[in-house]
Every structure is written in structure tokens, then in C-alpha cells.
Design a protein around this motif. Structure first.
Motif, PDB file in Angstrom:
ATOM      1  N   GLU A   3       0.863  -1.173   0.000  1.00  0.00           N
ATOM      2  CA  GLU A   3       0.000   0.000   0.000  1.00  0.00           C
ATOM      3  C   GLU A   3       0.903   1.228   0.000  1.00  0.00           C
ATOM      4  N   THR A   4       0.758   2.074  -1.007  1.00  0.00           N
ATOM      5  CA  THR A   4       1.566   3.283  -1.119  1.00  0.00           C
ATOM      6  C   THR A   4       0.660   4.500  -1.108  1.00  0.00           C
ATOM      7  N   LEU A   5       1.048   5.500  -0.306  1.00  0.00           N
ATOM      8  CA  LEU A   5       0.268   6.734  -0.226  1.00  0.00           C
ATOM      9  C   LEU A   5       1.208   7.929  -0.272  1.00  0.00           C
ATOM     10  N   PHE A   6       0.687   9.022  -0.769  1.00  0.00           N
ATOM     11  CA  PHE A   6       1.433  10.275  -0.837  1.00  0.00           C
ATOM     12  C   PHE A   6       0.956  11.180   0.293  1.00  0.00           C
ATOM     13  N   VAL A   7       1.895  11.756   1.043  1.00  0.00           N
ATOM     14  CA  VAL A   7       1.548  12.627   2.165  1.00  0.00           C
ATOM     15  C   VAL A   7       1.833  14.075   1.781  1.00  0.00           C
ATOM     16  N   THR A   8       0.798  14.900   1.821  1.00  0.00           N
ATOM     17  CA  THR A   8       0.953  16.325   1.538  1.00  0.00           C
ATOM     18  C   THR A   8       0.422  17.120   2.718  1.00  0.00           C
ATOM     19  N   GLY A   9       0.568  18.433   2.631  1.00  0.00           N
ATOM     20  CA  GLY A   9       0.098  19.291   3.714  1.00  0.00           C
ATOM     21  C   GLY A   9      -0.658  20.482   3.171  1.00  0.00           C
ATOM     22  N   THR A  10      -1.332  21.194   4.055  1.00  0.00           N
ATOM     23  CA  THR A  10      -2.056  22.393   3.656  1.00  0.00           C
ATOM     24  C   THR A  10      -1.098  23.545   3.382  1.00  0.00           C
ATOM     25  N   ASN A  11       0.154  23.392   3.805  1.00  0.00           N
ATOM     26  CA  ASN A  11       1.165  24.423   3.579  1.00  0.00           C
ATOM     27  C   ASN A  11       2.509  23.836   4.000  1.00  0.00           C
ATOM     28  N   THR A  12       3.547  24.642   3.966  1.00  0.00           N
ATOM     29  CA  THR A  12       4.813  24.227   4.544  1.00  0.00           C
ATOM     30  C   THR A  12       4.753  24.418   6.055  1.00  0.00           C
ATOM     31  N   GLU A  13       5.608  23.717   6.778  1.00  0.00           N
ATOM     32  CA  GLU A  13       5.687  23.826   8.243  1.00  0.00           C
ATOM     33  C   GLU A  13       4.370  23.457   8.931  1.00  0.00           C
ATOM     34  N   VAL A  14       3.713  22.413   8.442  1.00  0.00           N
ATOM     35  CA  VAL A  14       2.481  21.955   9.091  1.00  0.00           C
ATOM     36  C   VAL A  14       2.680  20.608   9.791  1.00  0.00           C
ATOM     37  N   ASN A 155     -10.294  26.657   5.442  1.00  0.00           N
ATOM     38  CA  ASN A 155     -10.164  27.091   4.056  1.00  0.00           C
ATOM     39  C   ASN A 155      -9.000  26.379   3.365  1.00  0.00           C
ATOM     40  N   HIS A 156      -7.846  26.330   4.018  1.00  0.00           N
ATOM     41  CA  HIS A 156      -6.671  25.699   3.425  1.00  0.00           C
ATOM     42  C   HIS A 156      -6.914  24.207   3.172  1.00  0.00           C
ATOM     43  N   ALA A 157      -7.552  23.555   4.130  1.00  0.00           N
ATOM     44  CA  ALA A 157      -7.803  22.118   3.988  1.00  0.00           C
ATOM     45  C   ALA A 157      -8.784  21.838   2.859  1.00  0.00           C
ATOM     46  N   LEU A 158      -9.857  22.611   2.779  1.00  0.00           N
ATOM     47  CA  LEU A 158     -10.854  22.383   1.741  1.00  0.00           C
ATOM     48  C   LEU A 158     -10.300  22.673   0.347  1.00  0.00           C
ATOM     49  N   LEU A 159      -9.535  23.745   0.217  1.00  0.00           N
ATOM     50  CA  LEU A 159      -8.953  24.061  -1.090  1.00  0.00           C
ATOM     51  C   LEU A 159      -7.965  22.988  -1.531  1.00  0.00           C
ATOM     52  N   THR A 160      -7.161  22.488  -0.580  1.00  0.00           N
ATOM     53  CA  THR A 160      -6.207  21.434  -0.932  1.00  0.00           C
ATOM     54  C   THR A 160      -6.937  20.155  -1.302  1.00  0.00           C
TER      55      THR A 160
END
Length: 233
Positions: A3-14, A155-160
Motif C-alpha cells: 500500500e503506497t500513499l502520498f503525504v501532503t500538507g495544507t502548507n509548509t511547516e504543518v 479554508n486551506h484544507a478544503l482548497l487542498t
């Protein structure tokens, strides 16, 4: 089956690395073989072995598969600035197809769970017509979103999340992370968490309390991997 997943964030330093390492540790505690990739890292330090990034070293510590540093972090850039600018200053060309090949090598290494951690937020540029988000698209990976619980996080989470889904990828889950200390506590944090749980189109994998020690093992105890693992069965 891997199982492979990509981890992203709502911004840098999160707290992407903290959350990724906590996920790896939690999976290892369940007896899974784990591996990770930090394809691009800026803010590296010169060592006797070459450029090294503290986030990539944390992932190596948290995973239980043995891999060389260069496979975990194939592109290491010294200045702590936007990757495409750091690469340009270093005379390097960032290429999604090369990163895809390295990631596929790790994905076929025999690990049960592979986490590929991005840099910054979702739409980080690599070149004039390439973005880091093109990598999970090429690999067709589900995504985990790390949300820093602070003013503006909804807002950041929904847009991402919208950008991820518009790119044709599923949002497999999200992690709430209290990156800021008690002196910076967000007003109505619990109410904001309830709102995120209600409107983000994916399960919450856990809420990570602020941890002055920065020890991802503490965060692992607050995570529930069952939505990820059940989807791979």
C-alpha cells in the motif's frame, strides 16, 4: 500487497514529517514492513556523507526497511528555500519522471506500507510546467492530507482537498496536527476540528497534540490506521 500513499500538507511547516513518521511507526507497531521516500528536500546540511536533510533522516529512523539515504531522499538541496529555486541555483533540473522511477523502486522493495512525503503544500513547482503534485498523479496514489490546526485551516484544507480530487486522486484520509504551542492555541479549536470532520471528504486518521519533544512515537499513539489498511484489503 504494498500500500503506497502520498503525504501532503495544507502548507509548509504543518508537521508533514512528524505525521508521516508517526504513521510509519504506528504501522511498524502493527507488524507491517514500512518504507518511505522524501523525493525532494531543501534545507539540507553538508556532512561527511554528503548533503543530508533532517526530515529524511527522521523518516529513515521511523521506517523499518533498510534503504540507502539516496533512495529515501534522491534530491537533496542545501538552501532552505522553494525547491525549484534551490535547484536552479544549484544548476540541477527537477524531473518528475526520474522521481517516479525512484519511487517505483521503493514501492517494489517488499514493504507493506510505503509513504511518499511531499515538500510544502500540494502545488509546489518543480519547473515551468511541472509540479510536485504531478508525481502522485503519475503514480496514481491516494493522498493523506496533514492539516495544521490554526487560523485559516478550514479554508486551506478544503482548497487542498479540492485540488487533490480535481487532479483525479482520492483523499484517503487526513491528520489534524497541533503544530503550535499552548501559547499559540487556536480559539475554538475543537469546534474547528468538528467542522473539518464534517466536511472533509475523507476519514480523520487522528489528532496529534502539540509535542515539544518532537518525538513522532508520541504521535503514533493518537493515530488510527484502519481506514488506510482496510482499503488495501
Amino acid at each position: 500487497m504494498t500500500e503506497t500513499l502520498f503525504v501532503t500538507g495544507t502548507n509548509t511547516e504543518v508537521g508533514k514529517t512528524y505525521a508521516t513518521a508517526a504513521l510509519l511507526h504506528a504501522a511498524g507497531e502493527q507488524g507491517l514492513k514500512t518504507a518511505a521516500v522524501k523525493p525532494i528536500a531543501s534545507g539540507c546540511e553538508q556532512t561527511a556523507e554528503g548533503l543530508r536533510n533532517s526530515d529524511a533522516l527522521t523518516l529513515i529512523e521511523a521506517m523499518n526497511q533498510d534503504m540507502p539515504y539516496e533512495q529515501v531522499n534522491p534530491v537533496a538541496l542545501e538552501p532552505a528555500i522553494a525547491p525549484h529555486i534551490a535547484a536552479m541555483e544549484a544548476g540541477r533540473r527537477l524531473d518528475v519522471s526520474r522521481l517516479e522511477g525512484i519511487c517505483r523502486g521503493v514501492m517494489s522493495s517488499g514493504a507493506d506500507l510505503v509513504l511518499i512525503e511531499g515538500a510544502g503544500g500540494w502545488r509546489v513547482p518543480l519547473a515551468p510546467r511541472q509540479f510536485l503534485s504531478d508525481l502522485p498523479r503519475a503514480l496514481e496514489l491516494p493522498v493523506i492530507l496533514v492539516v495544521s490546526i490554526e487560523l485559516g485551516c478550514i479554508n486551506h484544507a478544503l482548497l487542498t482537498a479540492e485540488a487533490i480530487r480535481r487532479d483525479g486522486l482520492p483523499l484517503a484520509g487526513w491528520v489534524a496536527n497541533f503544530v503550535r504551542g499552548p501559547q499559540e492555541d487556536m480559539a475554538r479549536a475543537e469546534e474547528n476540528l468538528m467542522t473539518l470532520r464534517a466536511i472533509l471528504p475523507a476519514p480523520c486518521l487522528g489528532t496529534l497534540p502539540h509535542d515539544e519533544s518532537g518525538d513522532y512515537r508520541n504521535g503514533a499513539a493518537h493515530l488510527d490506521l484502519s481506514p488506510l489498511l482496510s482499503s488495501s484489503n
